[in-house]
Design an enzyme around this catalytic site. Structure first.
Site, short mmCIF file in Angstrom:
data_model
loop_
_atom_site.label_atom_id
_atom_site.label_comp_id
_atom_site.label_asym_id
_atom_site.label_seq_id
_atom_site.Cartn_x
_atom_site.Cartn_y
_atom_site.Cartn_z
N LYS A 28 3.99 -4.88 5.29
CA LYS A 28 4.08 -3.54 4.71
C LYS A 28 5.14 -2.75 5.47
O LYS A 28 5.11 -2.66 6.69
CB LYS A 28 2.73 -2.83 4.78
CG LYS A 28 2.75 -1.46 4.10
CD LYS A 28 1.35 -0.91 3.93
CE LYS A 28 0.82 -0.19 5.14
NZ LYS A 28 1.52 1.05 5.48
N ASP A 57 5.68 0.92 1.44
CA ASP A 57 4.67 1.98 1.47
C ASP A 57 5.36 3.30 1.81
O ASP A 57 5.36 3.74 2.95
CB ASP A 57 3.61 1.61 2.52
CG ASP A 57 2.54 2.69 2.69
OD1 ASP A 57 2.46 3.59 1.84
OD2 ASP A 57 1.79 2.62 3.68
N LYS A 109 4.74 5.92 -0.36
CA LYS A 109 3.84 6.87 -1.04
C LYS A 109 4.62 7.96 -1.77
O LYS A 109 4.50 9.15 -1.46
CB LYS A 109 2.87 7.51 -0.03
CG LYS A 109 1.95 6.51 0.65
CD LYS A 109 0.91 7.20 1.53
CE LYS A 109 -0.01 6.24 2.24
NZ LYS A 109 0.63 5.42 3.29
N ASP A 118 6.76 12.97 -6.38
CA ASP A 118 7.86 13.89 -6.70
C ASP A 118 7.89 14.03 -8.22
O ASP A 118 6.99 13.53 -8.91
CB ASP A 118 9.18 13.31 -6.15
CG ASP A 118 10.20 14.39 -5.80
OD1 ASP A 118 10.32 15.36 -6.58
OD2 ASP A 118 10.87 14.26 -4.76
N ILE A 119 8.92 14.67 -8.75
CA ILE A 119 9.00 14.78 -10.20
C ILE A 119 9.26 13.38 -10.79
O ILE A 119 9.80 12.51 -10.09
CB ILE A 119 10.09 15.79 -10.64
CG1 ILE A 119 11.47 15.38 -10.11
CG2 ILE A 119 9.73 17.20 -10.19
CD1 ILE A 119 12.61 16.23 -10.66
N THR A 134 -7.54 7.01 3.61
CA THR A 134 -8.76 6.54 4.28
C THR A 134 -9.04 7.27 5.60
O THR A 134 -10.07 7.07 6.22
CB THR A 134 -8.67 5.02 4.56
OG1 THR A 134 -7.38 4.75 5.09
CG2 THR A 134 -8.87 4.22 3.31
N ARG A 142 -2.43 -1.56 13.24
CA ARG A 142 -2.57 -1.57 14.71
C ARG A 142 -3.39 -2.72 15.28
O ARG A 142 -3.00 -3.26 16.33
CB ARG A 142 -3.09 -0.21 15.18
CG ARG A 142 -2.01 0.86 15.08
CD ARG A 142 -2.57 2.26 15.12
NE ARG A 142 -3.26 2.57 13.87
CZ ARG A 142 -3.83 3.75 13.61
NH1 ARG A 142 -3.78 4.71 14.50
NH2 ARG A 142 -4.40 3.96 12.44
O1 C5P Z 1 -2.99 0.71 11.86
P1 C5P Z 1 -3.86 0.73 10.64
O2 C5P Z 1 -4.55 -0.58 10.39
O3 C5P Z 1 -4.78 1.91 10.60
O4 C5P Z 1 -2.81 0.90 9.44
C1 C5P Z 1 -3.20 1.17 8.13
C2 C5P Z 1 -1.98 1.34 7.30
O5 C5P Z 1 -2.36 1.65 5.96
C3 C5P Z 1 -1.07 2.47 7.76
O6 C5P Z 1 0.26 2.03 7.52
C4 C5P Z 1 -1.40 3.62 6.84
O7 C5P Z 1 -0.27 4.43 6.60
C5 C5P Z 1 -1.80 2.88 5.57
N1 C5P Z 1 -2.70 3.61 4.67
C6 C5P Z 1 -3.95 4.09 5.03
N2 C5P Z 1 -4.74 4.73 4.13
C7 C5P Z 1 -4.33 4.89 2.89
C8 C5P Z 1 -3.09 4.41 2.50
C9 C5P Z 1 -2.31 3.75 3.43
O8 C5P Z 1 -4.38 3.91 6.16
N3 C5P Z 1 -5.15 5.45 2.00
#
Ligand code: C5P
Length: 237
Positions: free
Chosen positions: A32, A59, A61, A64-65, A123, A215
């Site tokens: 990603k 990713d 996200k 925008d228009i 999340t 992470r």
């Molecule tokens: O490090 P971690 O496992 O928390 O990474 C989760 C990834 O998923 C991050 O890149 C975060 O931006 C992305 N993400 C998220 N929740 C969402 C959409 C994307 O944690 N609803």
């Protein structure tokens, strides 16, 4: 399971991206790519990842228009993104325009049509934060299902959502609608800022099509070992 684990390369250190992906290339199929990775390596990152046979989930996200998001999605399809997301709260017109442009761009660039996903509610939000940030009395789950239905109606392939919302989304949008779940924490890793999370095996048994892990893998002392451990957990070992 190899095809269902997406490793989030959330770092602006190009060297780190290089060694981690070199390490993971035979074990993981998806990476990603977010703002940090693009800021450090530019769109060259797609070339490097394709050399290592990764599929790329972009990713950024988008929100925008419709015209702008459609152009953004079209450009990134041409660069070889296989999965692209946008905020479902950007509206049906925005998502429809993105779908149309992605299909056309893939066709003219002779690439596979990318998977397009709507982002529902992040999340990192819990019920209290959601209600106060959005000035809403709705339950998170109701809002997530509402946004998922909008994404489906617009022709998107699925949504990004918490594993805890899989069941109601499936009920509303059916089995073919993809659900990509971040917010995954193996029991042996730090929770960090995630609020609505589950373990890899729970997410798979709840019906996630793909899980996103950042992470717990990229900050591990041994990312390959961490990825293998998570894949084993996904297989129920
Ligand atoms: O490090 P971690 O496992 O928390 O990474 C989760 C990834 O998923 C991050 O890149 C975060 O931006 C992305 N993400 C998220 N929740 C969402 C959409 C994307 O944690 N609803």
């Amino acid at each position: 399971m190899k095809n269902r684990l997406i490793v989030a390369l959330d770092t602006d250190d190009g060297g780190e991206i290089d060694w981690i992906t070199e390490d993971l290339k035979d074990t993981v199929s998806w990476v990603k790519i977010g703002f940090q990775a693009i800021a450090t390596l530019g769109t060259e990152i797609f070339i490097r990842m394709h050399e290592r046979k990764f599929q790329c989930f972009l990713d950024l996200k988008f929100h925008d228009i419709p015209n702008t998001v459609a152009r953004d999605v079209g450009t990134m399809t041409e660069h070889g993104a296989s999965m692209i997301n946008m905020h479902a709260s950007g509206g049906i017109e925005m998502m429809q325009a993105a779908r149309k442009r992605a299909n056309a761009a893939a066709k003219s660039a002779k690439k596979k049509t990318p998977i397009l996903l709507g982002v529902t509610i992040l999340t990192s939000m819990d019920e209290d934060r959601f209600q106060s940030n959005f000035g809403s009395e709705r339950k998170i789950t109701d809002q997530v299902v509402y946004l998922a239905e909008q994404a489906k109606e617009a022709g998107l392939d699925g949504v990004v959502a918490s594993p805890l919302e899989i069941e109601p989304i499936r009920k509303a949008c059916g089995d073919k609608f993809l659900i990509v779940t971040p917010g995954i924490r193996p029991t042996w890793s730090d929770v960090g800022d995630q609020r609505r999370f589950t373990t890899p095996s729970e997410a798979i048994s709840m019906g996630a099509d793909y899980i996103v892990v950042g992470r717990p893998i990229i900050k591990a002392n041994d990312p390959l070992e961490a990825a293998e451990r998570i894949l084993d957990e996904m297989k129920g070992k």
